[in-house]
Design a protein around this motif. Structure first.
Motif, PDB file in Angstrom:
ATOM      1  N   LYS B 364       0.829  -1.220   0.000  1.00 18.02           N
ATOM      2  CA  LYS B 364       0.000   0.000   0.000  1.00 18.02           C
ATOM      3  C   LYS B 364       0.862   1.268   0.000  1.00 18.02           C
ATOM      4  N   ILE B 365       1.901   1.231   0.823  1.00 18.95           N
ATOM      5  CA  ILE B 365       2.773   2.410   0.914  1.00 18.95           C
ATOM      6  C   ILE B 365       3.488   2.647  -0.419  1.00 18.95           C
ATOM      7  N   SER B 366       3.974   1.548  -1.003  1.00 12.70           N
ATOM      8  CA  SER B 366       4.667   1.687  -2.289  1.00 12.70           C
ATOM      9  C   SER B 366       3.712   2.174  -3.364  1.00 12.70           C
ATOM     10  N   GLY B 367       2.441   1.734  -3.278  1.00  7.07           N
ATOM     11  CA  GLY B 367       1.418   2.183  -4.233  1.00  7.07           C
ATOM     12  C   GLY B 367       1.284   3.700  -4.207  1.00  7.07           C
ATOM     13  N   LEU B 368       1.236   4.243  -2.998  1.00  4.90           N
ATOM     14  CA  LEU B 368       1.118   5.710  -2.873  1.00  4.90           C
ATOM     15  C   LEU B 368       2.396   6.393  -3.357  1.00  4.90           C
ATOM     16  N   GLU B 369       3.513   5.757  -3.037  1.00  6.87           N
ATOM     17  CA  GLU B 369       4.799   6.344  -3.460  1.00  6.87           C
ATOM     18  C   GLU B 369       4.868   6.402  -4.984  1.00  6.87           C
ATOM     19  N   THR B 370       4.340   5.350  -5.630  1.00  6.71           N
ATOM     20  CA  THR B 370       4.317   5.322  -7.097  1.00  6.71           C
ATOM     21  C   THR B 370       3.421   6.439  -7.639  1.00  6.71           C
ATOM     22  N   ASN B 371       2.267   6.632  -6.988  1.00  6.22           N
ATOM     23  CA  ASN B 371       1.362   7.731  -7.396  1.00  6.22           C
ATOM     24  C   ASN B 371       2.077   9.076  -7.323  1.00  6.22           C
ATOM     25  N   ILE B 372       2.763   9.283  -6.190  1.00  3.11           N
ATOM     26  CA  ILE B 372       3.465  10.553  -5.989  1.00  3.11           C
ATOM     27  C   ILE B 372       4.536  10.719  -7.059  1.00  3.11           C
ATOM     28  N   SER B 373       5.267   9.616  -7.304  1.00  3.14           N
ATOM     29  CA  SER B 373       6.332   9.636  -8.301  1.00  3.14           C
ATOM     30  C   SER B 373       5.769  10.000  -9.676  1.00  3.14           C
ATOM     31  N   SER B 374       4.601   9.433  -9.976  1.00  2.00           N
ATOM     32  CA  SER B 374       3.971   9.693 -11.274  1.00  2.00           C
ATOM     33  C   SER B 374       3.561  11.169 -11.407  1.00  2.00           C
ATOM     34  N   LYS B 375       2.972  11.698 -10.332  1.00  2.00           N
ATOM     35  CA  LYS B 375       2.550  13.110 -10.352  1.00  2.00           C
ATOM     36  C   LYS B 375       3.774  14.033 -10.466  1.00  2.00           C
ATOM     37  N   VAL B 376       4.813  13.677  -9.723  1.00  2.00           N
ATOM     38  CA  VAL B 376       6.038  14.477  -9.774  1.00  2.00           C
ATOM     39  C   VAL B 376       6.618  14.446 -11.192  1.00  2.00           C
ATOM     40  N   GLY B 377       6.548  13.270 -11.820  1.00  2.00           N
ATOM     41  CA  GLY B 377       7.011  13.133 -13.202  1.00  2.00           C
ATOM     42  C   GLY B 377       6.219  14.048 -14.139  1.00  2.00           C
ATOM     43  N   GLU B 378       4.888  14.076 -13.939  1.00  2.00           N
ATOM     44  CA  GLU B 378       4.028  14.948 -14.772  1.00  2.00           C
ATOM     45  C   GLU B 378       4.399  16.411 -14.576  1.00  2.00           C
ATOM     46  N   ILE B 379       4.639  16.768 -13.315  1.00  2.00           N
ATOM     47  CA  ILE B 379       5.009  18.162 -13.005  1.00  2.00           C
ATOM     48  C   ILE B 379       6.328  18.521 -13.695  1.00  2.00           C
ATOM     49  N   ASN B 380       7.302  17.611 -13.554  1.00  2.00           N
ATOM     50  CA  ASN B 380       8.615  17.849 -14.179  1.00  2.00           C
ATOM     51  C   ASN B 380       8.475  18.032 -15.683  1.00  2.00           C
ATOM     52  N   ALA B 381       7.714  17.107 -16.312  1.00  2.00           N
ATOM     53  CA  ALA B 381       7.564  17.141 -17.773  1.00  2.00           C
ATOM     54  C   ALA B 381       6.863  18.426 -18.206  1.00  2.00           C
ATOM     55  N   SER B 382       5.826  18.787 -17.454  1.00  2.00           N
ATOM     56  CA  SER B 382       5.045  19.975 -17.805  1.00  2.00           C
ATOM     57  C   SER B 382       5.903  21.238 -17.691  1.00  2.00           C
ATOM     58  N   ILE B 383       6.666  21.330 -16.617  1.00  2.00           N
ATOM     59  CA  ILE B 383       7.496  22.528 -16.425  1.00  2.00           C
ATOM     60  C   ILE B 383       8.625  22.563 -17.457  1.00  2.00           C
ATOM     61  N   GLN B 384       9.163  21.381 -17.761  1.00  2.00           N
ATOM     62  CA  GLN B 384      10.201  21.303 -18.785  1.00  2.00           C
ATOM     63  C   GLN B 384       9.646  21.811 -20.125  1.00  2.00           C
ATOM     64  N   ASN B 385       8.421  21.367 -20.431  1.00  2.00           N
ATOM     65  CA  ASN B 385       7.742  21.774 -21.666  1.00  2.00           C
ATOM     66  C   ASN B 385       7.530  23.293 -21.698  1.00  2.00           C
ATOM     67  N   LYS B 386       7.098  23.834 -20.550  1.00  2.00           N
ATOM     68  CA  LYS B 386       6.857  25.282 -20.483  1.00  2.00           C
ATOM     69  C   LYS B 386       8.165  26.059 -20.604  1.00  2.00           C
ATOM     70  N   ARG B 387       9.225  25.499 -20.062  1.00  2.00           N
ATOM     71  CA  ARG B 387      10.528  26.165 -20.182  1.00  2.00           C
ATOM     72  C   ARG B 387      10.979  26.184 -21.651  1.00  2.00           C
ATOM     73  N   GLU B 388      10.737  25.063 -22.347  1.00  2.00           N
ATOM     74  CA  GLU B 388      11.082  24.982 -23.777  1.00  2.00           C
ATOM     75  C   GLU B 388      10.276  26.025 -24.552  1.00  2.00           C
ATOM     76  N   ASN B 389       8.988  26.107 -24.201  1.00  2.00           N
ATOM     77  CA  ASN B 389       8.114  27.102 -24.846  1.00  2.00           C
ATOM     78  C   ASN B 389       8.637  28.514 -24.635  1.00  2.00           C
ATOM     79  N   LEU B 390       9.047  28.768 -23.413  1.00  2.00           N
ATOM     80  CA  LEU B 390       9.562  30.090 -23.068  1.00  2.00           C
ATOM     81  C   LEU B 390      10.827  30.393 -23.884  1.00  2.00           C
ATOM     82  N   LYS B 391      11.645  29.343 -24.054  1.00  2.00           N
ATOM     83  CA  LYS B 391      12.876  29.500 -24.819  1.00  2.00           C
ATOM     84  C   LYS B 391      12.534  29.831 -26.282  1.00  2.00           C
ATOM     85  N   ARG B 392      11.519  29.094 -26.800  1.00  2.00           N
ATOM     86  CA  ARG B 392      11.089  29.340 -28.188  1.00  2.00           C
ATOM     87  C   ARG B 392      10.551  30.762 -28.341  1.00  2.00           C
ATOM     88  N   ARG B 393       9.788  31.188 -27.345  1.00  2.00           N
ATOM     89  CA  ARG B 393       9.243  32.555 -27.384  1.00  2.00           C
ATOM     90  C   ARG B 393      10.362  33.590 -27.411  1.00  2.00           C
TER      91      ARG B 393
END
Lengths: 148, 427
Positions: B364-393
């Motif tokens: 159960k604990i690892s399940g939650l840790e995986t969820n957190i890891s997944s959300k953190v991954g989404e956050i990282n990817a999204s911010i990385q994408n926005k940074r790329e966009n900013l660079k393009r701008r």
């Protein structure tokens, strides 16, 4: 190249500045057209009042049901009663867990530490130190607008 | 019919028509409602005040004084008598300073009386509970007068409502009140009890929340031991006591492998890992320290604990990293509304790991840790994408500046051309 052709070339070079300016002005005005057109769009697409944002449709939520939406970087929970829609912050005032709606008990519950809130967001029991912040809601043409 | 007698006594001094009217009214009221309107002589009418005016002043702010509960209710005697000997005679029921046993009885005479207390909305089981407490048993069964009785906690002449911040039993003051006796080394030695509990509590997570944050809802002495029925919670009662506030922790604990050991009396729920009076804010490090108290280091059980420890540590680290990333992106001028919302979801999972870990289920604990890891991954990817966009701008600024430059050059050229034409026309 004859003298007449050279003359035409000279005229073309003079006109060149004119064409660049005309083209530049056209591009600038075209750029200004987008915000102007956006301004002229029907006001209901932006919300019935300043600061209100469309977050969902009433049809998305069954009566005594709920829906979580994101507005202003934070989660809100919308609860539909038979006569209105209520909006509260979905972030528990205890440690910041996201709350859920218990339709059978008609209570808002925080799954982390069993904090309970009533239909007005007030604390019923558990560790939350204060009520859930609530937000003004308006329903226009079946669209739910919330003001943060 | 003492109450009716009091009413009559007071009213006989008035003119007969008025007296008769009030007598009938009072009688009617008594018969209609069953209330006892004359339970007390007020201080102003009491002859005690003539000698004990200092004590009368003390009682002025008390809840009893406000409710016209006067001297004789606790000390006996007859305050209507002008003569001191008659007022303080044994015949008038005068007992002087009540001893501890009498205090319990005197307070209980009103506070255990449902009819009297009904209108004040105060419960009436305090005396019954006191009799079940260690204090009560020592006093009433063994005659030990060193133990606490009502007045030791509530005071006597200046009794205040529990909700009054000046009351010794107001949540913020209660630990200090208990400590008056329980911090007395000499007194506690007689009962083989420690006298440093207040200090331990003061430095605990509960004590800090109470004294530093002034959080009145936090556990104090009475929350766990009871107040009037104060007893040390036994091994099996500890969980119930802690579970009053820590509902989910208890629920999940009952799903754990330790629940069976607890039921067999081999494991003290909560206390075994967290301690009692000195309970500190738990951290994952607890797995390194608490498990090995019972389990051999390197054993499978200790290993399971370390797995949970690792999952908690990883989840915390990942969340903090994501939180920092969102904050930094916000400083950089990137809109992070979506990422902030994702961060809230990750935080919710992180916070819910705390009660869930009481299941001791690595799955159960690892399940939650995986969820957190997944959300953190989404956050990282999204911010990385926005940074790329900013660079393009930012790169898009180059053609815009070129456009501005060309326009400026064209306008300058046109200006010179028009100037040249004008000169030519004038010439």
């Amino acid at each position: 190249m004859s003298a007449g052709e050279r003359q035409e070339d000279k005229i073309s070079r003079r006109d060149f500045f004119g064409w660049v300016i005309k083209g530049g002005l056209l591009a600038t005005f075209a750029g200004m057209l987008f915000p102007a057109l956006e301004y002229l769009l029907p006001v209901t697409r932006r919300g019935p009042a300043v600061g209100m944002k469309e977050v969902a449709r009433v049809d998305d939520i069954p009566v005594w049901g709920s829906k979580k939406v994101v507005l202003g970087g934070s989660a809100l929970i919308l609860i539909r009663t038979p006569d209105k829609v209520k909006a509260f912050s979905a972030v528990c005032t205890h440690l910041g867990c996201l709350v859920d709606w218990e339709d059978k008990k008609r209570e808002i519950i925080c799954p982390c530490h069993a904090g309970l809130f009533d239909l007005d967001g007030r604390v019923i029991s558990g560790p939350p130190p204060r009520a859930l912040p609530s937000y003004a809601v308006r329903v226009v043409d079946g669209n739910i607008f919330v003001e943060l | 019919m003492q109450t009716l007698g009091c009413a009559i006594n007071k009213l006989v001094k008035r003119p007969i028509n008025v007296t008769f009217f009030f007598l009938v009214l009072c009688l009617g009221f008594i018969l209609a409602s069953g209330q006892r309107p004359c339970q007390a002589e007020t201080l102003a009418e009491s002859s005690c005040v003539e000698c004990h005016s200092d004590i009368a002043d003390e009682t002025k702010g008390s809840i009893h004084s406000q409710q016209a509960i006067s001297c004789h209710h606790c000390h006996g005697g007859d305050p209507t008598k002008e003569d001191q000997d008659l007022a303080m005679s044994p015949e008038a029921g005068y007992i002087g300073v009540p001893d501890k046993r009498q205090i319990a009885e005197r307070c209980g005479a009103c506070h255990a009386d449902v009819e009297t207390m009904n209108f004040y909305g105060i419960r009436t089981d305090q005396l019954a509970r006191y009799k079940t407490s260690h204090h009560g048993k020592k006093l009433l069964l063994e005659g030990d007068t060193r133990v606490a009785v009502c007045s030791d906690c509530h005071g006597y002449h200046t009794v205040l409502p529990v909700g009054d911040p000046a009351s010794p039993v107001y949540p913020l003051n209660l630990p200090k009140t208990c400590n008056k006796c329980h911090g007395n080394e000499k007194l506690m030695a007689g009962y083989n009890l420690p006298s440093d509990i207040f200090k331990t509590y003061e430095s605990s997570v509960h004590g800090k929340a109470l004294f530093e944050k002034k959080d009145l809802s936090v556990a104090n002495c009475a929350s766990c031991h009871g107040s009037h029925g104060a007893v040390p919670p036994g091994v099996k009662d500890v969980a119930t006591t802690c579970g009053k506030c820590h509902v989910n922790e208890r629920k999940y604990f009952l799903e754990s492998v330790h629940a069976k050991a607890h039921a067999e009396g081999k494991f003290s729920e909560c206390i075994s890992c967290h301690g009692n009076h000195g309970v500190q804010k738990p951290t994952p490090v607890l797995y390194e320290e608490a498990c090995v108290k019972c389990h051999e280091p390197g054993s499978q059980a200790a290993g399971e604990g370390l797995k949970i420890h690792e999952a908690l540590r990883k989840a915390n680290e990942e969340f903090e990293e994501a939180e920092g990333l969102v904050r930094q992106a916000s400083i950089e001028g990137i809109f992070v509304e979506d990422e902030s919302a994702l961060l809230e979801v990750a935080k919710s999972d992180l916070v819910s790991m705390a009660p869930l870990q009481h299941t001791l289920s690595t799955e159960k604990i690892s399940g939650l840790e995986t969820n957190i890891s997944s959300k953190v991954g989404e956050i990282n990817a999204s911010i990385q994408n926005k940074r790329e966009n900013l660079k393009r701008r930012k790169l898009m600024l180059i053609p815009i500046w070129i456009f501005v430059f060309i326009m400026s050059a064209a306008l300058l050229g046109k200006y010179h051309e028009l100037r040249h034409k004008k000169k030519k026309g004038n010439g």
